[in-house]
Design a protein around this motif. Structure first.
Motif, PDB file in Angstrom:
ATOM      1  N   ASP A 173      61.824  49.814  37.218  1.00 21.72           N
ATOM      2  CA  ASP A 173      62.366  51.163  37.382  1.00 21.72           C
ATOM      3  C   ASP A 173      61.459  52.234  36.783  1.00 21.72           C
ATOM      4  O   ASP A 173      61.796  53.422  36.819  1.00 21.72           O
ATOM      5  N   HIS A 174      60.307  51.834  36.279  1.00 21.60           N
ATOM      6  CA  HIS A 174      59.353  52.788  35.706  1.00 21.60           C
ATOM      7  C   HIS A 174      57.993  52.769  36.404  1.00 21.60           C
ATOM      8  O   HIS A 174      57.267  53.757  36.337  1.00 21.60           O
ATOM      9  N   CYS A 175      57.662  51.651  37.040  1.00 25.52           N
ATOM     10  CA  CYS A 175      56.334  51.521  37.665  1.00 25.52           C
ATOM     11  C   CYS A 175      56.428  51.323  39.166  1.00 25.52           C
ATOM     12  O   CYS A 175      55.442  50.951  39.799  1.00 25.52           O
ATOM     13  N   GLY A 176      57.589  51.611  39.751  1.00 25.47           N
ATOM     14  CA  GLY A 176      57.800  51.293  41.159  1.00 25.47           C
ATOM     15  C   GLY A 176      56.898  52.030  42.116  1.00 25.47           C
ATOM     16  O   GLY A 176      56.603  51.530  43.213  1.00 25.47           O
ATOM     17  N   GLY A 177      56.435  53.221  41.754  1.00 25.16           N
ATOM     18  CA  GLY A 177      55.560  53.987  42.632  1.00 25.16           C
ATOM     19  C   GLY A 177      54.083  53.738  42.405  1.00 25.16           C
ATOM     20  O   GLY A 177      53.244  54.320  43.104  1.00 25.16           O
ATOM     21  N   ASN A 178      53.737  52.876  41.462  1.00 16.70           N
ATOM     22  CA  ASN A 178      52.328  52.645  41.156  1.00 16.70           C
ATOM     23  C   ASN A 178      51.502  52.193  42.359  1.00 16.70           C
ATOM     24  O   ASN A 178      50.373  52.661  42.545  1.00 16.70           O
ATOM     25  N   PRO A 179      52.019  51.284  43.217  1.00 17.84           N
ATOM     26  CA  PRO A 179      51.199  50.870  44.357  1.00 17.84           C
ATOM     27  C   PRO A 179      50.825  52.010  45.299  1.00 17.84           C
ATOM     28  O   PRO A 179      49.798  51.940  45.984  1.00 17.84           O
ATOM     29  N   ALA A 180      51.639  53.057  45.334  1.00 16.07           N
ATOM     30  CA  ALA A 180      51.312  54.213  46.173  1.00 16.07           C
ATOM     31  C   ALA A 180      50.175  55.038  45.587  1.00 16.07           C
ATOM     32  O   ALA A 180      49.682  55.965  46.248  1.00 16.07           O
ATOM     33  N   LEU A 181      49.787  54.718  44.353  1.00 17.28           N
ATOM     34  CA  LEU A 181      48.720  55.453  43.667  1.00 17.28           C
ATOM     35  C   LEU A 181      47.531  54.545  43.385  1.00 17.28           C
ATOM     36  O   LEU A 181      46.839  54.693  42.379  1.00 17.28           O
ATOM     37  N   ALA A 182      47.314  53.588  44.278  1.00 20.81           N
ATOM     38  CA  ALA A 182      46.209  52.643  44.113  1.00 20.81           C
ATOM     39  C   ALA A 182      44.896  53.393  43.935  1.00 20.81           C
ATOM     40  O   ALA A 182      44.635  54.397  44.602  1.00 20.81           O
ATOM     41  N   GLY A 183      44.090  52.897  42.998  1.00 22.20           N
ATOM     42  CA  GLY A 183      42.807  53.511  42.703  1.00 22.20           C
ATOM     43  C   GLY A 183      42.840  54.487  41.553  1.00 22.20           C
ATOM     44  O   GLY A 183      41.812  54.754  40.935  1.00 22.20           O
ATOM     45  N   ARG A 184      44.011  55.037  41.273  1.00 19.94           N
ATOM     46  CA  ARG A 184      44.141  55.922  40.111  1.00 19.94           C
ATOM     47  C   ARG A 184      44.250  55.085  38.837  1.00 19.94           C
ATOM     48  O   ARG A 184      44.928  54.046  38.822  1.00 19.94           O
ATOM     49  N   PRO A 185      43.627  55.513  37.738  1.00 21.92           N
ATOM     50  CA  PRO A 185      43.771  54.773  36.485  1.00 21.92           C
ATOM     51  C   PRO A 185      45.210  54.826  35.980  1.00 21.92           C
ATOM     52  O   PRO A 185      45.869  55.873  36.040  1.00 21.92           O
ATOM     53  N   ILE A 186      45.692  53.687  35.498  1.00 19.83           N
ATOM     54  CA  ILE A 186      47.031  53.553  34.937  1.00 19.83           C
ATOM     55  C   ILE A 186      46.874  53.177  33.470  1.00 19.83           C
ATOM     56  O   ILE A 186      46.328  52.117  33.143  1.00 19.83           O
ATOM     57  N   VAL A 187      47.346  54.031  32.591  1.00 24.16           N
ATOM     58  CA  VAL A 187      47.214  53.805  31.149  1.00 24.16           C
ATOM     59  C   VAL A 187      48.388  52.968  30.676  1.00 24.16           C
ATOM     60  O   VAL A 187      49.555  53.332  30.878  1.00 24.16           O
ATOM     61  N   VAL A 188      48.092  51.847  30.021  1.00 20.81           N
ATOM     62  CA  VAL A 188      49.131  50.912  29.592  1.00 20.81           C
ATOM     63  C   VAL A 188      48.651  50.212  28.326  1.00 20.81           C
ATOM     64  O   VAL A 188      47.444  50.063  28.097  1.00 20.81           O
ATOM     65  N   GLN A 189      49.590  49.817  27.495  1.00 14.85           N
ATOM     66  CA  GLN A 189      49.230  49.008  26.339  1.00 14.85           C
ATOM     67  C   GLN A 189      48.834  47.603  26.792  1.00 14.85           C
ATOM     68  O   GLN A 189      49.467  47.013  27.676  1.00 14.85           O
ATOM     69  N   ARG A 190      47.804  47.075  26.181  1.00 17.25           N
ATOM     70  CA  ARG A 190      47.337  45.736  26.540  1.00 17.25           C
ATOM     71  C   ARG A 190      48.455  44.708  26.406  1.00 17.25           C
ATOM     72  O   ARG A 190      48.609  43.806  27.238  1.00 17.25           O
ATOM     73  N   THR A 191      49.262  44.867  25.342  1.00 18.59           N
ATOM     74  CA  THR A 191      50.382  43.950  25.125  1.00 18.59           C
ATOM     75  C   THR A 191      51.362  43.996  26.286  1.00 18.59           C
ATOM     76  O   THR A 191      51.838  42.961  26.755  1.00 18.59           O
ATOM     77  N   GLU A 192      51.667  45.197  26.775  1.00 18.17           N
ATOM     78  CA  GLU A 192      52.623  45.346  27.873  1.00 18.17           C
ATOM     79  C   GLU A 192      52.092  44.700  29.147  1.00 18.17           C
ATOM     80  O   GLU A 192      52.833  44.006  29.860  1.00 18.17           O
ATOM     81  N   LEU A 193      50.841  44.922  29.459  1.00 17.19           N
ATOM     82  CA  LEU A 193      50.279  44.368  30.679  1.00 17.19           C
ATOM     83  C   LEU A 193      50.255  42.845  30.634  1.00 17.19           C
ATOM     84  O   LEU A 193      50.561  42.178  31.635  1.00 17.19           O
ATOM     85  N   ALA A 194      49.933  42.293  29.475  1.00 11.17           N
ATOM     86  CA  ALA A 194      49.918  40.836  29.345  1.00 11.17           C
ATOM     87  C   ALA A 194      51.301  40.247  29.564  1.00 11.17           C
ATOM     88  O   ALA A 194      51.468  39.242  30.272  1.00 11.17           O
ATOM     89  N   VAL A 195      52.320  40.877  28.981  1.00 16.73           N
ATOM     90  CA  VAL A 195      53.691  40.387  29.163  1.00 16.73           C
ATOM     91  C   VAL A 195      54.131  40.563  30.612  1.00 16.73           C
ATOM     92  O   VAL A 195      54.807  39.698  31.189  1.00 16.73           O
ATOM     93  N   ALA A 196      53.766  41.687  31.210  1.00 16.04           N
ATOM     94  CA  ALA A 196      54.168  41.956  32.596  1.00 16.04           C
ATOM     95  C   ALA A 196      53.564  40.955  33.565  1.00 16.04           C
ATOM     96  O   ALA A 196      54.138  40.712  34.642  1.00 16.04           O
ATOM     97  N   ARG A 197      52.438  40.380  33.219  1.00 14.26           N
ATOM     98  CA  ARG A 197      51.804  39.379  34.081  1.00 14.26           C
ATOM     99  C   ARG A 197      52.374  37.983  33.864  1.00 14.26           C
ATOM    100  O   ARG A 197      51.996  37.048  34.576  1.00 14.26           O
ATOM    101  N   GLY A 198      53.281  37.858  32.904  1.00 14.00           N
ATOM    102  CA  GLY A 198      53.969  36.606  32.682  1.00 14.00           C
ATOM    103  C   GLY A 198      55.278  36.568  33.450  1.00 14.00           C
ATOM    104  O   GLY A 198      55.664  37.518  34.130  1.00 14.00           O
ATOM    105  N   PRO A 199      56.012  35.481  33.333  1.00 14.75           N
ATOM    106  CA  PRO A 199      57.260  35.337  34.094  1.00 14.75           C
ATOM    107  C   PRO A 199      58.411  36.139  33.495  1.00 14.75           C
ATOM    108  O   PRO A 199      58.504  36.307  32.280  1.00 14.75           O
ATOM    109  N   GLY A 200      59.265  36.667  34.373  1.00 16.29           N
ATOM    110  CA  GLY A 200      60.551  37.213  33.956  1.00 16.29           C
ATOM    111  C   GLY A 200      60.556  38.622  33.420  1.00 16.29           C
ATOM    112  O   GLY A 200      61.606  39.120  33.024  1.00 16.29           O
ATOM    113  N   HIS A 201      59.416  39.309  33.424  1.00 15.77           N
ATOM    114  CA  HIS A 201      59.374  40.651  32.827  1.00 15.77           C
ATOM    115  C   HIS A 201      59.582  41.742  33.863  1.00 15.77           C
ATOM    116  O   HIS A 201      60.265  42.734  33.611  1.00 15.77           O
ATOM    117  N   THR A 202      58.960  41.577  35.016  1.00 17.46           N
ATOM    118  CA  THR A 202      59.012  42.623  36.035  1.00 17.46           C
ATOM    119  C   THR A 202      58.712  41.995  37.389  1.00 17.46           C
ATOM    120  O   THR A 202      58.718  40.765  37.540  1.00 17.46           O
TER     121      THR A 202
END
Length: 234
Positions: A94-123
């Protein structure tokens, strides 16, 4: 909301139904999904991008009503191609749903968040690693533009972050889901003040990140799921 050095515009990106079992009461709760468009000399920054497409089970659980990101931006006189930089407070659907429509633009994120998001059950994986996804990973605080700072505010997720805008008429904090409601932030701020005033224990506990935000002396704090704005009492 207009401030002297930049315009901060709230974007209505839809809403969803939080079930009673998550609310902790007898009834479900309808929650808005807000993004924020920030105009700066460096360009247009978008803080959160709306409710993404989800699997049938999640759809039935939250019953979201989406407002397309392009529609919300159009109402602000902006097109998708005008966005310079994306910041997500965290990577739930519910916070990153429009990100694919902005492909190519830099997305600022905490490294910890991205690592968890790439695991199971987070998003939803397709909202994280989509074609053209381009992440700028942070480890803690960072000034991403002059007067624009990211501050980690973990709790809702381990990698949750907030955006701080230093303005000539006061500091504005986009707090995302660091707290669900402005009233919760206000209660926390008052509890911290009581502690600093030397009021004896017991006192309510407060998030570890709160002193950092309070010491920035914010004039306004805005949230992802609450239209109310926290302002200091005096």
């Amino acid at each position: 909301m207009i401030v002297r050095d930049a315009a901060v515009r709230r974007l209505d990106l839809g809403y969803f139904v939080r079930p009673a079992v998550e609310v902790g009461g007898p009834d479900p709760r309808i929650e808005p999904a807000y993004g924020y468009l920030v105009r700066r000399p460096e360009g247009l920054l978008l803080f959160d991008t709306g409710i993404g497409t989800v699997d049938p089970g999640t759809e039935a659980h939250y019953r979201p009503s989406r407002r397309p990101l392009a529609t919300a931006l159009d109402a602000a006189g902006v097109e998708l191609d005008d966005i310079t930089l994306v910041v997500n407070c965290h990577l739930h659907f519910d916070h990153c749903g429009g990100n694919p429509a902005l492909a190519g633009r830099p997305i600022v994120v905490q490294r910890t968040e991205l690592a968890v998001a790439r695991g199971p059950g987070h998003t939803i994986p397709e909202l994280v690693d989509f074609p053209g996804a381009r992440y700028e990973e942070l480890d803690g605080e960072a000034e991403i533009w002059p007067g624009v700072r990211i501050i980690p505010t973990p709790g809702h997720t381990a990698g949750h972050q907030s955006l701080v805008l230093r303005q000539s008429d006061g500091t504005v904090i986009l707090a995302g889901q660091a707290r669900d409601f402005a009233s919760q932030y206000g209660s926390d701020e008052l509890a911290l003040r009581a502690s600093r005033d030397g009021v004896p224990e017991p006192l309510p506990s407060v998030p570890g990140w709160l002193p950092r935000l309070v010491d920035l002396d914010p004039a306004r704090v805005l949230f992802a799921h609450d239209g109310a704005v926290w302002e200091p009492r005096f």
